[in-house]
Design an enzyme around this catalytic site. Structure first.
Site, PDB file in Angstrom:
ATOM      1  N   LYS A   1      42.301  33.148  52.987  1.00 15.45           N
ATOM      2  CA  LYS A   1      40.817  34.420  53.678  1.00 15.45           C
ATOM      3  C   LYS A   1      39.369  33.189  51.845  1.00 15.45           C
ATOM      4  CE  LYS A   1      42.267  38.377  52.698  1.00 15.45           C
ATOM      5  NZ  LYS A   1      43.334  37.789  52.280  1.00 15.45           N
TER       6      LYS A   1
ATOM      7  N   ARG B   1      40.485  47.201  54.100  1.00 17.45           N
ATOM      8  CA  ARG B   1      41.645  46.910  53.508  1.00 17.45           C
ATOM      9  C   ARG B   1      42.095  48.610  54.477  1.00 17.45           C
ATOM     10  NH1 ARG B   1      42.051  43.085  49.682  1.00 17.45           N
ATOM     11  NH2 ARG B   1      43.930  42.418  49.120  1.00 17.45           N
TER      12      ARG B   1
ATOM     13  N   ARG C   1      50.339  29.126  43.925  1.00 18.46           N
ATOM     14  CA  ARG C   1      49.355  29.578  44.233  1.00 18.46           C
ATOM     15  C   ARG C   1      48.036  29.975  42.394  1.00 18.46           C
ATOM     16  NH1 ARG C   1      45.165  33.349  46.802  1.00 18.46           N
ATOM     17  NH2 ARG C   1      46.161  35.231  45.929  1.00 18.46           N
TER      18      ARG C   1
ATOM     19  N   ARG D   1      47.317  34.216  38.539  1.00 14.98           N
ATOM     20  CA  ARG D   1      46.689  34.910  38.800  1.00 14.98           C
ATOM     21  C   ARG D   1      47.494  36.016  38.351  1.00 14.98           C
ATOM     22  NH1 ARG D   1      43.537  36.702  44.381  1.00 14.98           N
ATOM     23  NH2 ARG D   1      44.960  38.974  44.542  1.00 14.98           N
TER      24      ARG D   1
ATOM     25  N   ARG E   1      52.431  43.468  47.174  1.00 16.17           N
ATOM     26  CA  ARG E   1      51.117  43.439  48.143  1.00 16.17           C
ATOM     27  C   ARG E   1      51.630  43.697  49.599  1.00 16.17           C
ATOM     28  NH1 ARG E   1      49.535  38.617  44.973  1.00 16.17           N
ATOM     29  NH2 ARG E   1      47.144  38.382  46.254  1.00 16.17           N
TER      30      ARG E   1
HETATM   31  P1  AMP Z   1      42.496  39.853  46.843  1.00 16.76           P
HETATM   32  O1  AMP Z   1      41.728  39.021  46.061  1.00 16.76           O
HETATM   33  O2  AMP Z   1      41.507  40.441  48.091  1.00 16.76           O
HETATM   34  O3  AMP Z   1      43.661  39.901  47.302  1.00 16.76           O
HETATM   35  O4  AMP Z   1      42.452  41.637  45.762  1.00 16.76           O
HETATM   36  C1  AMP Z   1      43.281  41.907  44.662  1.00 16.76           C
HETATM   37  C2  AMP Z   1      43.444  42.775  44.632  1.00 16.76           C
HETATM   38  O5  AMP Z   1      42.118  44.014  44.283  1.00 16.76           O
HETATM   39  C3  AMP Z   1      44.362  44.020  45.733  1.00 16.76           C
HETATM   40  O6  AMP Z   1      45.429  43.433  45.123  1.00 16.76           O
HETATM   41  C4  AMP Z   1      44.131  45.483  45.114  1.00 16.76           C
HETATM   42  O7  AMP Z   1      44.313  45.719  43.800  1.00 16.76           O
HETATM   43  C5  AMP Z   1      42.814  45.391  45.097  1.00 16.76           C
HETATM   44  N1  AMP Z   1      41.280  44.909  46.363  1.00 16.76           N
HETATM   45  C6  AMP Z   1      40.755  44.477  46.597  1.00 16.76           C
HETATM   46  N2  AMP Z   1      40.014  44.753  48.081  1.00 16.76           N
HETATM   47  C7  AMP Z   1      39.957  46.495  47.836  1.00 16.76           C
HETATM   48  C8  AMP Z   1      39.804  46.841  49.058  1.00 16.76           C
HETATM   49  N3  AMP Z   1      39.151  46.620  49.682  1.00 16.76           N
HETATM   50  N4  AMP Z   1      40.939  47.995  48.840  1.00 16.76           N
HETATM   51  C9  AMP Z   1      41.580  48.612  48.323  1.00 16.76           C
HETATM   52  N5  AMP Z   1      41.977  47.831  47.166  1.00 16.76           N
HETATM   53  C10 AMP Z   1      41.662  46.279  47.341  1.00 16.76           C
END
Ligand code: AMP
Length: 213
Positions: A13, A88, A127, A160, A171
């Site tokens: 994404k 989400r 990654r 990360r 996740r």
């Molecule tokens: P991402 O970089 O999108 O994979 O997000 C990393 C982490 O941020 C996720 O595993 C969640 O802990 C938190 N996070 C990001 N976006 C959201 C969302 N819309 N709702 C809840 N937690 C989020």
């Protein structure tokens, strides 16, 4: 042009969002990037966010919705936006509908990138990302030219903290339980467009542009 990119962690994404945002001239809004930035500040909120992220759990809806509401009110979103990693959960999607309704706007397209769970686990565990510019790498298919150094900006390339096997599994579980119902939600709203995310970056991008129309 109000867009949402939907898909499991590691579907690509972030990579596609950058390309789409550039092509259509809309801001790329990644809640994950925003939370990582706040976490780095070391503030009380930052510490709270970090604890959710390290555990592979979702940040609570009330915090996320407030952050997105503020971001969407900024002038650069007037002509449109691309949301990456939000919504989400179904309550987040409902809150977003409420915010947009209030501004007489709506979501035009929800681009859903489909990738199988086994591929996700392999992609995420190899990654790497640039701390400075966010460029994505992969130790197998796209390593940086110099180890640990970004090809684009010479920033530090790291793994990360939540890209370890245990957190990846958590996740994915969270995605399947709490986020995948959004496929149905947006399909019923008539705005869902599905794209095979297992293809090359260029091919996926071409298909995304095609479905945006
Ligand atoms: P991402 O970089 O999108 O994979 O997000 C990393 C982490 O941020 C996720 O595993 C969640 O802990 C938190 N996070 C990001 N976006 C959201 C969302 N819309 N709702 C809840 N937690 C989020």
């Amino acid at each position: 042009m109000n867009l949402i990119l939907l898909g499991p962690p590691g579907a690509g994404k972030g990579t596609q969002a950058k390309k789409i945002a550039e092509k259509y001239g809309v801001p790329h809004i990644s809640t994950g990037d925003m939370f990582r930035e706040t976490a780095q500040s070391g503030s009380e909120l930052g510490k709270k966010l970090q604890s959710f992220m390290s555990a592979g759990k979702l940040v609570t809806d009330d915090i996320v919705i407030e952050v997105v509401k503020e971001r969407l009110a900024k002038p650069d979103c007037a002509k449109g936006f691309l949301l990456d990693g939000f919504p989400r959960t179904v309550p987040q999607a409902e809150a977003l509908d409420g915010i947009l309704n209030g501004q007489k706007r709506k979501i035009d397209n929800v681009l859903c990138m489909k990738v199988a769970d086994e591929d996700i686990i392999n992609r995420l565990s190899s990654r790497r990302v640039c701390l400075a510019c966010g460029e994505s790498y992969n130790t197998i298919s796209k390593p940086p030219k110099t180890e640990g150094k970004c090809d684009v900006c010479s920033g530090r390339v790291i793994q990360r903290a939540d890209d370890n096997r245990e957190t990846i599994a958590q996740r994915l579980k969270v995605y399947n339980e709490q986020t995948s119902p959004l496929v149905d939600y947006y399909s019923k709203a008539g705005v869902l467009k599905e794209v095979d995310g297992s293809k090359s970056v260029d091919e996926v991008f071409k298909n995304l542009v095609k479905v945006i129309g």
